[in-house]
Design a protein around this motif. Structure first.
Motif, PDB file in Angstrom:
ATOM      1  N   GLY A 187       0.823  -1.210   0.000  1.00  0.00           N
ATOM      2  CA  GLY A 187       0.000   0.000   0.000  1.00  0.00           C
ATOM      3  C   GLY A 187       0.848   1.247   0.000  1.00  0.00           C
ATOM      4  O   GLY A 187       0.571   2.201  -0.729  1.00  0.00           O
ATOM      5  N   MET A 188       1.914   1.237   0.799  1.00  0.00           N
ATOM      6  CA  MET A 188       2.774   2.419   0.866  1.00  0.00           C
ATOM      7  C   MET A 188       3.474   2.664  -0.454  1.00  0.00           C
ATOM      8  O   MET A 188       3.742   3.798  -0.820  1.00  0.00           O
ATOM      9  CB  MET A 188       3.796   2.259   1.992  1.00  0.00           C
ATOM     10  N   THR A 244       0.908   4.568  -2.639  1.00  0.00           N
ATOM     11  CA  THR A 244       0.744   5.976  -2.279  1.00  0.00           C
ATOM     12  C   THR A 244       2.048   6.739  -2.483  1.00  0.00           C
ATOM     13  O   THR A 244       2.018   7.905  -2.861  1.00  0.00           O
ATOM     14  CB  THR A 244       0.277   6.119  -0.828  1.00  0.00           C
ATOM     15  N   GLY A 245       3.174   6.070  -2.264  1.00  0.00           N
ATOM     16  CA  GLY A 245       4.457   6.720  -2.510  1.00  0.00           C
ATOM     17  C   GLY A 245       4.626   7.057  -3.982  1.00  0.00           C
ATOM     18  O   GLY A 245       5.133   8.118  -4.332  1.00  0.00           O
ATOM     19  N   TYR A 257       2.142   7.765  -6.024  1.00  0.00           N
ATOM     20  CA  TYR A 257       1.295   8.940  -6.278  1.00  0.00           C
ATOM     21  C   TYR A 257       1.965  10.199  -5.764  1.00  0.00           C
ATOM     22  O   TYR A 257       1.879  11.265  -6.375  1.00  0.00           O
ATOM     23  CB  TYR A 257      -0.069   8.778  -5.600  1.00  0.00           C
ATOM     24  N   PHE A 258       2.643  10.077  -4.597  1.00  0.00           N
ATOM     25  CA  PHE A 258       3.268  11.266  -4.020  1.00  0.00           C
ATOM     26  C   PHE A 258       4.366  11.805  -4.912  1.00  0.00           C
ATOM     27  O   PHE A 258       4.532  13.000  -5.054  1.00  0.00           O
ATOM     28  CB  PHE A 258       3.835  10.937  -2.636  1.00  0.00           C
ATOM     29  N   THR A 259       5.128  10.895  -5.527  1.00  0.00           N
ATOM     30  CA  THR A 259       6.291  11.354  -6.291  1.00  0.00           C
ATOM     31  C   THR A 259       5.966  11.646  -7.751  1.00  0.00           C
ATOM     32  O   THR A 259       6.803  12.181  -8.456  1.00  0.00           O
ATOM     33  CB  THR A 259       7.418  10.301  -6.231  1.00  0.00           C
ATOM     34  N   HIS A 260       4.774  11.295  -8.205  1.00  0.00           N
ATOM     35  CA  HIS A 260       4.444  11.530  -9.621  1.00  0.00           C
ATOM     36  C   HIS A 260       3.333  12.561  -9.727  1.00  0.00           C
ATOM     37  O   HIS A 260       2.153  12.224  -9.592  1.00  0.00           O
ATOM     38  CB  HIS A 260       4.028  10.223 -10.302  1.00  0.00           C
ATOM     39  N   SER A 261       3.710  13.815  -9.995  1.00  0.00           N
ATOM     40  CA  SER A 261       2.685  14.857 -10.014  1.00  0.00           C
ATOM     41  C   SER A 261       1.816  14.759 -11.263  1.00  0.00           C
ATOM     42  O   SER A 261       0.765  15.376 -11.333  1.00  0.00           O
ATOM     43  CB  SER A 261       3.341  16.230  -9.918  1.00  0.00           C
ATOM     44  N   GLU A 319       0.077  12.391 -12.067  1.00  0.00           N
ATOM     45  CA  GLU A 319      -1.127  11.636 -11.719  1.00  0.00           C
ATOM     46  C   GLU A 319      -2.241  12.522 -11.171  1.00  0.00           C
ATOM     47  O   GLU A 319      -3.374  12.079 -11.059  1.00  0.00           O
ATOM     48  CB  GLU A 319      -0.793  10.575 -10.672  1.00  0.00           C
ATOM     49  N   ILE A 320      -1.906  13.773 -10.817  1.00  0.00           N
ATOM     50  CA  ILE A 320      -2.910  14.633 -10.166  1.00  0.00           C
ATOM     51  C   ILE A 320      -4.080  14.872 -11.109  1.00  0.00           C
ATOM     52  O   ILE A 320      -3.897  15.209 -12.279  1.00  0.00           O
ATOM     53  CB  ILE A 320      -2.265  15.959  -9.742  1.00  0.00           C
ATOM     54  N   ILE A 321      -5.291  14.648 -10.605  1.00  0.00           N
ATOM     55  CA  ILE A 321      -6.466  14.753 -11.469  1.00  0.00           C
ATOM     56  C   ILE A 321      -7.289  15.989 -11.175  1.00  0.00           C
ATOM     57  O   ILE A 321      -8.333  16.188 -11.785  1.00  0.00           O
ATOM     58  CB  ILE A 321      -7.355  13.488 -11.332  1.00  0.00           C
ATOM     59  N   THR A 322      -6.833  16.839 -10.246  1.00  0.00           N
ATOM     60  CA  THR A 322      -7.602  18.040  -9.912  1.00  0.00           C
ATOM     61  C   THR A 322      -7.711  18.968 -11.125  1.00  0.00           C
ATOM     62  O   THR A 322      -6.733  19.201 -11.823  1.00  0.00           O
ATOM     63  CB  THR A 322      -6.909  18.790  -8.772  1.00  0.00           C
ATOM     64  N   GLN A 346      -8.620  22.828 -11.984  1.00  0.00           N
ATOM     65  CA  GLN A 346      -8.841  24.122 -11.316  1.00  0.00           C
ATOM     66  C   GLN A 346      -9.874  24.873 -12.131  1.00  0.00           C
ATOM     67  O   GLN A 346      -9.540  25.741 -12.927  1.00  0.00           O
ATOM     68  CB  GLN A 346      -7.519  24.869 -11.218  1.00  0.00           C
ATOM     69  N   ASP A 405     -10.393  28.584 -13.722  1.00  0.00           N
ATOM     70  CA  ASP A 405      -9.159  29.031 -14.353  1.00  0.00           C
ATOM     71  C   ASP A 405      -8.904  28.326 -15.675  1.00  0.00           C
ATOM     72  O   ASP A 405      -8.414  28.932 -16.621  1.00  0.00           O
ATOM     73  CB  ASP A 405      -7.968  28.766 -13.419  1.00  0.00           C
TER      74      ASP A 405
END
Lengths: 158, 358
Positions: free
Chosen positions: A20-21, A24-25, A27-31, A33-36, A38, A41
């Motif tokens: 699991g870590m 999540t690790g 996801y943390f290191t690969h920006s 992957e961010i699906i937000t 904005q 804008d």
């Protein structure tokens, strides 16, 4: 035997936690992957999920033709009475009467976007599109006529 | 070279030259208090922002990014809001205990700062029982939590506080055993001795596998002791709204919130001191050139780097693992962590007696 189970318990527990870590690790290191999104804008470059359902529309082709036969399957499938189909009779060149739609009335304010009308349609005349900017100042603007004025059914659709 | 050590030394010399020893000592105390409070405020702001950013990245979101560049003033704005809010005391609450509890929790966190070595010769109080002091004082925070839960006169608060009590009391054992492994290897309870013993390598590398096991046990136990996910039963949002601080609002809530983050910082600082060599730079055997370069990095940077690395690991836990049930929590401690740490301590003792470590 007990000790073996105990140790394999601990080992399996730690291994699954590390798995699991790792996720999540990653996801943390690969920006990337961010699906937000904005939203206000990046309104021009907004990317919505394929499965997002915002509104029912009726696609028309270049000759202003749609594929709705007026069978009212969608009207019957709708749980909220969102769709109302008013039919008329066209006269074909051979002099036969043919059923066609006069107005496909769609009340967005009553629609729960459940997709039942889309699945009920036998001729794929309507589809969901990911529009979501539905705010209007007058509620009556949410009642839409989906078939464009002067449109007619495509040849060969029964 | 400008270092924290030289600054403190100059200040002390100047104070003792100017004033009588008593007044100089008083002024020093005031300076230390001010520095502690400043550290608390800054740490609270930084850690909350860090947590939100880490959480966002792990959950493939962006996190706060509107207040200031990259959202760096978000927590400052939040704090301002909390200061403005009314600190409500419920009607049926025990008013005295209710208002006292946040300060107890905060005070315990402050007391724990005393023996931590932030840099070379930069320590508030280098007592000869530093490790014992830490484990003794850190268990006091449960009193504050129980007080808050009891005084709120609210079933959620009481349940949360009781869970927290059971949790802290049980996990203290394995945290204590993990700390003991290093005490056994060092032969001293003094923090500066423990740091000095790691000059030729950190205990994590010097002590073979038993110390690595002790390190893992320590991280698990302190995660539970600071009431953080996956052990956050004390405030389990989905079951107990907010646990022991359900009834708190405004600045009193902020104190609990701040104390949580300060506690994380402190346990990570202690973990870094015991297992990762505190402010000691990374030295590898006889690589003199490499060791020399590492010495150029200031000791405070080493300490903060290690501490923040551990804080990141604990945050990583929080956003990866699901919460345990109460029975699972106690099972984990009494059936797994405690036997393993007892056996591990025995192993480390053998290693220490036979001198098998480096």
């Amino acid at each position: 035997m007990f000790l073996k189970d105990y140790i394999s318990d601990v080992y399996n527990g730690v291994a699954s936690l590390l798995k699991g870590m790792r996720k999540t690790g990653y996801y943390f290191t690969h920006s990337k992957e961010i699906i937000t999104e904005q939203y206000p804008d990046n309104r021009a470059t907004l990317k919505l999920a394929d499965r997002f359902k915002g509104e029912v529309v009726m696609p028309h082709d270049d000759n202003n033709e749609h594929t709705c036969t007026g069978c009212t399957a969608c009207e019957l499938a709708c749980p909220n009475g969102t769709i109302k189909i008013i039919t008329k009779f066209d006269v074909t060149p051979e002099g036969k009467k043919k059923k066609a739609i006069d107005a496909f009335i769609y009340r967005l304010e009553m629609c729960t976007l459940c997709n039942l009308c889309i699945t009920a349609c036998p001729s794929d005349a309507i589809k969901m599109v990911p529009n979501f900017e539905h705010s209007v100042f007058d509620r009556s603007k949410l009642t839409k006529v989906l078939n464009k004025p002067g449109s007619k059914i495509k040849e060969g659709i029964e | 070279m400008l270092s924290l050590e030289s600054i403190t030394k100059t200040t002390q010399d100047w104070l003792f030259a100017k004033f009588s020893p008593e007044i100089a000592l008083t002024i020093e105390c005031v300076i230390v208090i001010l520095l502690c409070i400043t550290l608390f405020a800054v740490l609270g702001l930084v850690l909350v922002l860090l947590e939100r950013k880490v959480a966002a990245r792990i959950q493939i979101r962006l996190g706060p990014n509107r207040v200031g560049p990259g959202g760096i003033f978000q927590t400052a704005a939040d704090t301002l809001k909390l200061i403005m809010k009314e600190g409500l005391t419920p009607d049926s609450a025990d008013k005295f205990l209710f208002n006292l509890a946040p300060f107890i929790v905060m005070m315990v966190a402050m007391l724990l700062l005393a023996p931590i070595a932030f840099a070379k010769n930069f320590q508030i109080w280098d007592i000869n029982i530093g490790v014992l002091y830490i484990s003794a004082v850190s268990s006091l925070s449960v009193i504050g939590i129980l007080m808050a839960g009891w005084a709120s006169n609210n079933k959620y608060s009481l349940l949360g506080a009781m869970r927290s009590g059971a949790q802290i009391v049980s996990y203290e054992l394995s945290a204590g055993f993990a700390v003991l492994t290093i005490v056994v290897l060092t032969g001293s309870l003094r923090i500066s001795d423990i740091v000095a013993s790691q000059e030729n390598g950190w205990w994590l590398f010097k002590g073979h596998i038993p110390v690595i096991i002790a390190f893992v046990l320590y991280i698990i136990a302190v995660t539970a002791e600071t009431n953080r996910a996956p052990f956050d039963l004390a405030e389990a949002e989905s079951e107990l709204t907010a646990g022991f601080h359900t009834e708190y609002s405004g600045m009193k809530f902020a104190l609990f919130f701040l104390a949580e983050y300060i506690n994380i910082f402190i346990v990570c600082a202690i973990g870094a001191t015991l297992f990762l060599g505190g402010w000691m730079p990374l030295h590898i055997g006889h690589w003199d050139g490499f060791n020399h370069i590492m010495d150029y990095i200031p000791s405070s940077v080493w300490f903060m780097g290690k501490t923040f690395f551990l804080i990141f690991v604990i945050m990583w836990f929080r956003w990866t693992f699901p919460r345990l049930r109460v029975d699972q929590l106690l099972n984990l401690e009494w059936k797994y962590l405690l036997p393993i740490s007892l056996f591990n301590l025995l192993l480390v003792t053998v290693i220490a007696i036979m001198g098998w470590h480096f």
